[in-house]
Design a protein around this motif. Sequence first.
Motif, PDB file in Angstrom:
ATOM      1  N   ASP A  29       0.821  -1.211   0.000  1.00 48.52           N
ATOM      2  CA  ASP A  29       0.000   0.000   0.000  1.00 48.52           C
ATOM      3  C   ASP A  29       0.853   1.259   0.000  1.00 48.52           C
ATOM      4  O   ASP A  29       0.529   2.233  -0.697  1.00 48.52           O
ATOM      5  CB  ASP A  29      -0.935  -0.001   1.210  1.00 48.52           C
ATOM      6  CG  ASP A  29      -2.054  -1.020   1.077  1.00 48.52           C
ATOM      7  OD1 ASP A  29      -2.887  -0.862   0.169  1.00 48.52           O
ATOM      8  OD2 ASP A  29      -2.075  -1.978   1.868  1.00 48.52           O
ATOM      9  N   GLY A  30       1.935   1.243   0.759  1.00 52.88           N
ATOM     10  CA  GLY A  30       2.773   2.435   0.869  1.00 52.88           C
ATOM     11  C   GLY A  30       3.379   2.864  -0.454  1.00 52.88           C
ATOM     12  O   GLY A  30       3.378   4.050  -0.792  1.00 52.88           O
ATOM     13  N   VAL A  31       3.890   1.908  -1.224  1.00 56.86           N
ATOM     14  CA  VAL A  31       4.536   2.282  -2.482  1.00 56.86           C
ATOM     15  C   VAL A  31       3.526   2.652  -3.557  1.00 56.86           C
ATOM     16  O   VAL A  31       3.853   3.349  -4.519  1.00 56.86           O
ATOM     17  CB  VAL A  31       5.462   1.160  -3.007  1.00 56.86           C
ATOM     18  CG1 VAL A  31       6.635   0.930  -2.075  1.00 56.86           C
ATOM     19  CG2 VAL A  31       4.700  -0.131  -3.257  1.00 56.86           C
ATOM     20  N   LEU A  32       2.273   2.199  -3.414  1.00 64.09           N
ATOM     21  CA  LEU A  32       1.252   2.480  -4.424  1.00 64.09           C
ATOM     22  C   LEU A  32       0.572   3.835  -4.227  1.00 64.09           C
ATOM     23  O   LEU A  32      -0.145   4.299  -5.122  1.00 64.09           O
ATOM     24  CB  LEU A  32       0.191   1.374  -4.420  1.00 64.09           C
ATOM     25  CG  LEU A  32       0.603   0.059  -5.090  1.00 64.09           C
ATOM     26  CD1 LEU A  32      -0.391  -1.044  -4.757  1.00 64.09           C
ATOM     27  CD2 LEU A  32       0.715   0.240  -6.607  1.00 64.09           C
ATOM     28  N   ARG A  33       0.785   4.475  -3.122  1.00 67.00           N
ATOM     29  CA  ARG A  33       0.120   5.747  -2.849  1.00 67.00           C
ATOM     30  C   ARG A  33       0.485   6.795  -3.893  1.00 67.00           C
ATOM     31  O   ARG A  33       1.655   7.054  -4.150  1.00 67.00           O
ATOM     32  CB  ARG A  33       0.478   6.232  -1.446  1.00 67.00           C
ATOM     33  CG  ARG A  33      -0.350   7.402  -0.951  1.00 67.00           C
ATOM     34  CD  ARG A  33      -0.107   7.676   0.525  1.00 67.00           C
ATOM     35  NE  ARG A  33      -0.554   6.547   1.345  1.00 67.00           N
ATOM     36  CZ  ARG A  33       0.255   5.777   2.049  1.00 67.00           C
ATOM     37  NH1 ARG A  33       1.554   5.999   2.029  1.00 67.00           N
ATOM     38  NH2 ARG A  33      -0.221   4.782   2.775  1.00 67.00           N
ATOM     39  N   ASP A  34      -0.527   7.366  -4.551  1.00 60.10           N
ATOM     40  CA  ASP A  34      -0.396   8.440  -5.544  1.00 60.10           C
ATOM     41  C   ASP A  34       0.214   7.987  -6.861  1.00 60.10           C
ATOM     42  O   ASP A  34       0.502   8.820  -7.736  1.00 60.10           O
ATOM     43  CB  ASP A  34       0.425   9.613  -4.994  1.00 60.10           C
ATOM     44  CG  ASP A  34      -0.187  10.204  -3.736  1.00 60.10           C
ATOM     45  OD1 ASP A  34      -1.421  10.292  -3.682  1.00 60.10           O
ATOM     46  OD2 ASP A  34       0.582  10.567  -2.815  1.00 60.10           O
ATOM     47  N   VAL A  35       0.409   6.692  -7.057  1.00 57.93           N
ATOM     48  CA  VAL A  35       1.033   6.177  -8.276  1.00 57.93           C
ATOM     49  C   VAL A  35      -0.012   6.016  -9.377  1.00 57.93           C
ATOM     50  O   VAL A  35      -1.134   5.575  -9.117  1.00 57.93           O
ATOM     51  CB  VAL A  35       1.728   4.824  -7.993  1.00 57.93           C
ATOM     52  CG1 VAL A  35       2.102   4.102  -9.272  1.00 57.93           C
ATOM     53  CG2 VAL A  35       2.951   5.044  -7.116  1.00 57.93           C
ATOM     54  N   LYS A  36       0.369   6.342 -10.622  1.00 59.48           N
ATOM     55  CA  LYS A  36      -0.537   6.202 -11.764  1.00 59.48           C
ATOM     56  C   LYS A  36      -0.113   5.105 -12.741  1.00 59.48           C
ATOM     57  O   LYS A  36      -0.936   4.581 -13.477  1.00 59.48           O
ATOM     58  CB  LYS A  36      -0.650   7.533 -12.521  1.00 59.48           C
ATOM     59  CG  LYS A  36      -1.248   8.665 -11.680  1.00 59.48           C
ATOM     60  CD  LYS A  36      -2.614   8.276 -11.121  1.00 59.48           C
ATOM     61  CE  LYS A  36      -3.196   9.374 -10.247  1.00 59.48           C
ATOM     62  NZ  LYS A  36      -4.457   8.958  -9.582  1.00 59.48           N
ATOM     63  N   SER A  37       1.178   4.776 -12.761  1.00 56.29           N
ATOM     64  CA  SER A  37       1.674   3.722 -13.646  1.00 56.29           C
ATOM     65  C   SER A  37       2.704   2.890 -12.889  1.00 56.29           C
ATOM     66  O   SER A  37       3.423   3.421 -12.038  1.00 56.29           O
ATOM     67  CB  SER A  37       2.317   4.306 -14.906  1.00 56.29           C
ATOM     68  OG  SER A  37       1.401   5.080 -15.637  1.00 56.29           O
ATOM     69  N   VAL A  38       2.775   1.595 -13.227  1.00 56.31           N
ATOM     70  CA  VAL A  38       3.712   0.700 -12.533  1.00 56.31           C
ATOM     71  C   VAL A  38       4.456  -0.173 -13.539  1.00 56.31           C
ATOM     72  O   VAL A  38       3.839  -0.764 -14.440  1.00 56.31           O
ATOM     73  CB  VAL A  38       2.988  -0.222 -11.526  1.00 56.31           C
ATOM     74  CG1 VAL A  38       4.015  -1.058 -10.750  1.00 56.31           C
ATOM     75  CG2 VAL A  38       2.115   0.562 -10.571  1.00 56.31           C
ATOM     76  N   TYR A  39       5.780  -0.250 -13.374  1.00 54.29           N
ATOM     77  CA  TYR A  39       6.586  -1.249 -14.062  1.00 54.29           C
ATOM     78  C   TYR A  39       6.665  -2.457 -13.138  1.00 54.29           C
ATOM     79  O   TYR A  39       7.211  -2.372 -12.037  1.00 54.29           O
ATOM     80  CB  TYR A  39       7.981  -0.709 -14.360  1.00 54.29           C
ATOM     81  CG  TYR A  39       8.919  -1.723 -14.984  1.00 54.29           C
ATOM     82  CD1 TYR A  39       8.711  -2.196 -16.275  1.00 54.29           C
ATOM     83  CD2 TYR A  39      10.027  -2.210 -14.286  1.00 54.29           C
ATOM     84  CE1 TYR A  39       9.572  -3.113 -16.855  1.00 54.29           C
ATOM     85  CE2 TYR A  39      10.897  -3.117 -14.852  1.00 54.29           C
ATOM     86  CZ  TYR A  39      10.657  -3.566 -16.143  1.00 54.29           C
ATOM     87  OH  TYR A  39      11.511  -4.484 -16.715  1.00 54.29           O
TER      88      TYR A  39
END
Length: 282
Positions: free
Chosen positions: A58-68
């Motif tokens: 959850d912490g790293v996904l906060r405010d993220v729009k794209s993921v590799y």
Amino acid sequence: MCEQMGDRYTDQLVLVLGGTGKTGRRVVEQLRVRGVPTRVGSRAHDPAFDWADQTTWDGVLRDVKSVYVSFYPDLAAPGAVEAVQTFANKAVAHGVRHLVLLSGRGEQEAQLCEQVIQAAGVDWTVVRASWFNQNFSEGMMRETVLSGEVALPVGDMGEPFVDADDIAAVAVAALTEAGHAGQLYEVTGPRLLTFAKAMQEISRFSGRTVRFMTISAEQYASLLREYGVPQEEIAQLIYLFTEVLDGRNAHLTDGVQRALGRPPRDFADFARVAAAAGAWNR
């Protein structure tokens, strides 16, 4: 006003999982050169990310729009499909709009993970890669090259070795430019080489003699145990060499050309640059 590249905004935060690995750190470097806000997903960064610890997701996904999405240790590992499925669901719930998956050629388990990403309900891109050139210049196999003899349980088939910089460039294009959503890019180098021929190329540019020898899977497993490699990793490596590198990938594809509009980097160019940079110096 934010800068726009096609229909992708370069001020939107991108998360790079495995951001310190062979492809991940190159993705991070190329994104930052473009001025794209980038978060590195690894156990060593803050917030930390660990595939084996879902409380870190959850912490790293906060405010993220794209993921590799680069899975560790490998998409063929037990539990990989379930982990990727859970992560994809969580990413979508956090508002992620685009998932870019690093996949492997000739791996049925990897293709199941591709299906998970494709069914996540957001934009997706799959980068399906063959054996990395940099496997010979970084990590455990570099030491084997330095020893002067590379012994693996593979035969005399050609492999379309692909450069990790090309893989990263395709991923970065997908993360920052329009036109890559819904695309599966199967990426290879421009020619087939046997492992023996690859060692000849490295010998030519490094100035050191590196021989290749085919050994049995049992002999290779024994060598890995001597190096202290965990049994789970040994099983995955044996699977890779005896099944995925059985000749099923002995053909070229146009993934790099389609994604980037240029040909892929040749193994000889990789070996020349790596040798000049001291990759095979003690």
